[in-house]
Motif scaffolding. Structure first.
Motif, PDB file in Angstrom:
ATOM      1  N   ARG A 101      62.549 -13.112   3.620  1.00 33.00           N
ATOM      2  CA  ARG A 101      61.358 -13.544   3.865  1.00 33.00           C
ATOM      3  C   ARG A 101      61.043 -11.458   4.094  1.00 33.00           C
ATOM      4  O   ARG A 101      59.866 -11.451   3.558  1.00 33.00           O
ATOM      5  CB  ARG A 101      61.124 -14.174   4.391  1.00 33.00           C
ATOM      6  CG  ARG A 101      60.691 -15.555   4.043  1.00 33.00           C
ATOM      7  CD  ARG A 101      59.748 -16.257   4.824  1.00 33.00           C
ATOM      8  NE  ARG A 101      60.369 -17.305   5.902  1.00 33.00           N
ATOM      9  CZ  ARG A 101      61.375 -16.974   6.568  1.00 33.00           C
ATOM     10  NH1 ARG A 101      61.987 -18.214   5.364  1.00 33.00           N
ATOM     11  NH2 ARG A 101      60.975 -17.793   7.678  1.00 33.00           N
ATOM     12  N   PHE A 102      61.438 -10.721   5.201  1.00 28.51           N
ATOM     13  CA  PHE A 102      60.557  -9.742   5.359  1.00 28.51           C
ATOM     14  C   PHE A 102      61.100  -9.028   4.780  1.00 28.51           C
ATOM     15  O   PHE A 102      59.863  -8.296   3.526  1.00 28.51           O
ATOM     16  CB  PHE A 102      61.252  -9.309   6.715  1.00 28.51           C
ATOM     17  CG  PHE A 102      61.059  -8.063   7.532  1.00 28.51           C
ATOM     18  CD1 PHE A 102      58.994  -8.261   7.716  1.00 28.51           C
ATOM     19  CD2 PHE A 102      61.516  -6.844   6.540  1.00 28.51           C
ATOM     20  CE1 PHE A 102      59.463  -6.635   7.865  1.00 28.51           C
ATOM     21  CE2 PHE A 102      61.944  -5.624   7.502  1.00 28.51           C
ATOM     22  CZ  PHE A 102      60.355  -5.901   7.574  1.00 28.51           C
ATOM     23  N   ILE A 103      62.165  -8.505   3.961  1.00 27.79           N
ATOM     24  CA  ILE A 103      62.382  -7.660   2.650  1.00 27.79           C
ATOM     25  C   ILE A 103      61.474  -8.641   1.780  1.00 27.79           C
ATOM     26  O   ILE A 103      61.185  -7.561   0.698  1.00 27.79           O
ATOM     27  CB  ILE A 103      64.084  -7.598   2.586  1.00 27.79           C
ATOM     28  CG1 ILE A 103      64.397  -6.893   3.621  1.00 27.79           C
ATOM     29  CG2 ILE A 103      64.159  -6.729   1.179  1.00 27.79           C
ATOM     30  CD1 ILE A 103      64.483  -5.619   3.930  1.00 27.79           C
ATOM     31  N   ASN A 112      50.401  -3.406  -4.891  1.00 24.89           N
ATOM     32  CA  ASN A 112      49.039  -4.215  -4.429  1.00 24.89           C
ATOM     33  C   ASN A 112      49.530  -5.558  -3.885  1.00 24.89           C
ATOM     34  O   ASN A 112      48.674  -6.132  -2.875  1.00 24.89           O
ATOM     35  CB  ASN A 112      48.061  -4.679  -5.135  1.00 24.89           C
ATOM     36  CG  ASN A 112      47.437  -2.895  -5.382  1.00 24.89           C
ATOM     37  OD1 ASN A 112      47.112  -2.202  -4.580  1.00 24.89           O
ATOM     38  ND2 ASN A 112      47.013  -2.270  -7.131  1.00 24.89           N
ATOM     39  N   LYS A 113      51.026  -5.844  -3.949  1.00 21.80           N
ATOM     40  CA  LYS A 113      51.355  -7.553  -3.787  1.00 21.80           C
ATOM     41  C   LYS A 113      52.548  -7.517  -2.302  1.00 21.80           C
ATOM     42  O   LYS A 113      52.599  -8.401  -1.931  1.00 21.80           O
ATOM     43  CB  LYS A 113      52.023  -7.940  -4.949  1.00 21.80           C
ATOM     44  CG  LYS A 113      51.228  -8.373  -5.655  1.00 21.80           C
ATOM     45  CD  LYS A 113      51.573  -9.149  -6.937  1.00 21.80           C
ATOM     46  CE  LYS A 113      50.843  -9.889  -8.403  1.00 21.80           C
ATOM     47  NZ  LYS A 113      51.152 -10.778  -8.911  1.00 21.80           N
ATOM     48  N   ARG A 114      52.752  -6.344  -1.763  1.00 26.12           N
ATOM     49  CA  ARG A 114      53.620  -5.699  -1.005  1.00 26.12           C
ATOM     50  C   ARG A 114      52.403  -5.446   0.598  1.00 26.12           C
ATOM     51  O   ARG A 114      51.207  -5.975   0.311  1.00 26.12           O
ATOM     52  CB  ARG A 114      54.393  -4.514  -0.992  1.00 26.12           C
ATOM     53  CG  ARG A 114      55.194  -4.061  -2.026  1.00 26.12           C
ATOM     54  CD  ARG A 114      55.680  -2.522  -1.844  1.00 26.12           C
ATOM     55  NE  ARG A 114      56.113  -2.382  -3.594  1.00 26.12           N
ATOM     56  CZ  ARG A 114      56.111  -1.352  -4.685  1.00 26.12           C
ATOM     57  NH1 ARG A 114      55.668  -0.174  -3.720  1.00 26.12           N
ATOM     58  NH2 ARG A 114      56.645  -1.426  -4.995  1.00 26.12           N
ATOM     59  N   GLU A 119      51.113  -5.906   8.565  1.00 27.28           N
ATOM     60  CA  GLU A 119      50.789  -7.563   8.547  1.00 27.28           C
ATOM     61  C   GLU A 119      52.945  -7.297   8.574  1.00 27.28           C
ATOM     62  O   GLU A 119      52.838  -8.256   9.032  1.00 27.28           O
ATOM     63  CB  GLU A 119      51.297  -7.583   6.554  1.00 27.28           C
ATOM     64  CG  GLU A 119      49.121  -7.540   6.596  1.00 27.28           C
ATOM     65  CD  GLU A 119      49.356  -7.255   4.546  1.00 27.28           C
ATOM     66  OE1 GLU A 119      48.537  -8.482   4.467  1.00 27.28           O
ATOM     67  OE2 GLU A 119      50.188  -7.664   4.037  1.00 27.28           O
ATOM     68  N   LEU A 120      53.659  -5.926   8.381  1.00 26.30           N
ATOM     69  CA  LEU A 120      54.908  -6.161   8.786  1.00 26.30           C
ATOM     70  C   LEU A 120      54.888  -6.312   9.689  1.00 26.30           C
ATOM     71  O   LEU A 120      55.873  -7.169  10.694  1.00 26.30           O
ATOM     72  CB  LEU A 120      55.904  -5.074   7.831  1.00 26.30           C
ATOM     73  CG  LEU A 120      55.678  -5.381   6.270  1.00 26.30           C
ATOM     74  CD1 LEU A 120      56.682  -3.807   5.764  1.00 26.30           C
ATOM     75  CD2 LEU A 120      56.378  -6.490   5.988  1.00 26.30           C
ATOM     76  N   LYS A 127      59.106  -9.229  14.986  1.00 22.34           N
ATOM     77  CA  LYS A 127      58.915  -9.843  16.200  1.00 22.34           C
ATOM     78  C   LYS A 127      60.475 -10.021  16.767  1.00 22.34           C
ATOM     79  O   LYS A 127      60.487 -10.367  18.008  1.00 22.34           O
ATOM     80  CB  LYS A 127      57.480 -11.497  16.255  1.00 22.34           C
ATOM     81  CG  LYS A 127      56.155 -10.753  15.820  1.00 22.34           C
ATOM     82  CD  LYS A 127      55.019 -11.292  16.256  1.00 22.34           C
ATOM     83  CE  LYS A 127      54.142 -11.043  15.887  1.00 22.34           C
ATOM     84  NZ  LYS A 127      52.973 -11.671  16.190  1.00 22.34           N
ATOM     85  N   ASP A 128      60.945 -11.041  16.487  1.00 15.04           N
ATOM     86  CA  ASP A 128      62.403 -11.351  16.950  1.00 15.04           C
ATOM     87  C   ASP A 128      62.760 -10.373  16.822  1.00 15.04           C
ATOM     88  O   ASP A 128      63.831 -10.204  18.237  1.00 15.04           O
ATOM     89  CB  ASP A 128      62.654 -12.410  15.352  1.00 15.04           C
ATOM     90  CG  ASP A 128      64.261 -13.430  16.690  1.00 15.04           C
ATOM     91  OD1 ASP A 128      63.886 -13.115  17.235  1.00 15.04           O
ATOM     92  OD2 ASP A 128      65.478 -12.920  15.907  1.00 15.04           O
TER      93      ASP A 128
END
Length: 131
Positions: A101-103, A112-114, A119-120, A127-128
């Motif tokens: 999901r992160f990648i 523009n959709k990255r 946000e990352l 966070k984990d």
């Protein structure tokens, strides 16, 4: 951003299992990278090709990779379609899903959709990792 994704992928998956093959660092590296991206993301939208007009790679891409209609004209054969999930070999379960999901938030044709850097940093995978 794509190069950052590749580096992160290599840290977790190892350099023998590249997400996107960029060949060498020579003039054909753009061709190798785009070919690998197509195998995972599918063909780029025309808007991506139009955005390339403002990049240093445009002349190489326009002359040797895509025609004006966005069709692949490169001498390198396209790769078989695959997915990031299929290429992920070292992670399993929830760790794998969080990583993908992160990648996936960064690996998009349309910049523009990255996800943004801010946000990352809030992504559950990061966070984990930072716990």
């Amino acid at each position: 951003l794509v190069r950052l994704v590749v580096k992160l992928w290599n840290v977790l998956e190892g350099v023998d299992n590249n997400l996107f093959d960029d060949g060498d660092e020579g003039p054909e590296s753009v061709m190798f990278m785009l070919r690998s991206m197509i195998s995972i993301l599918g063909p780029p939208p025309k808007s991506f090709l139009q955005q390339l007009k403002f990049s240093q790679a445009y002349e190489v891409v326009r002359k040797h990779v895509f025609n004006d209609e966005g069709q692949w004209i490169c001498h390198l054969k396209l790769l078989e379609p695959t997915s990031m999930s299929e290429k992920t070999t070292r992670l399993t379960g929830e760790d794998k899903e969080m990583f993908l999901r992160f990648i996936g938030r960064m690996v998009r044709w349309d910049p523009n959709k990255r996800a943004t850097a801010a946000e990352l940093l809030q992504d559950p995978f990061i966070k984990d990792v930072l716990k």
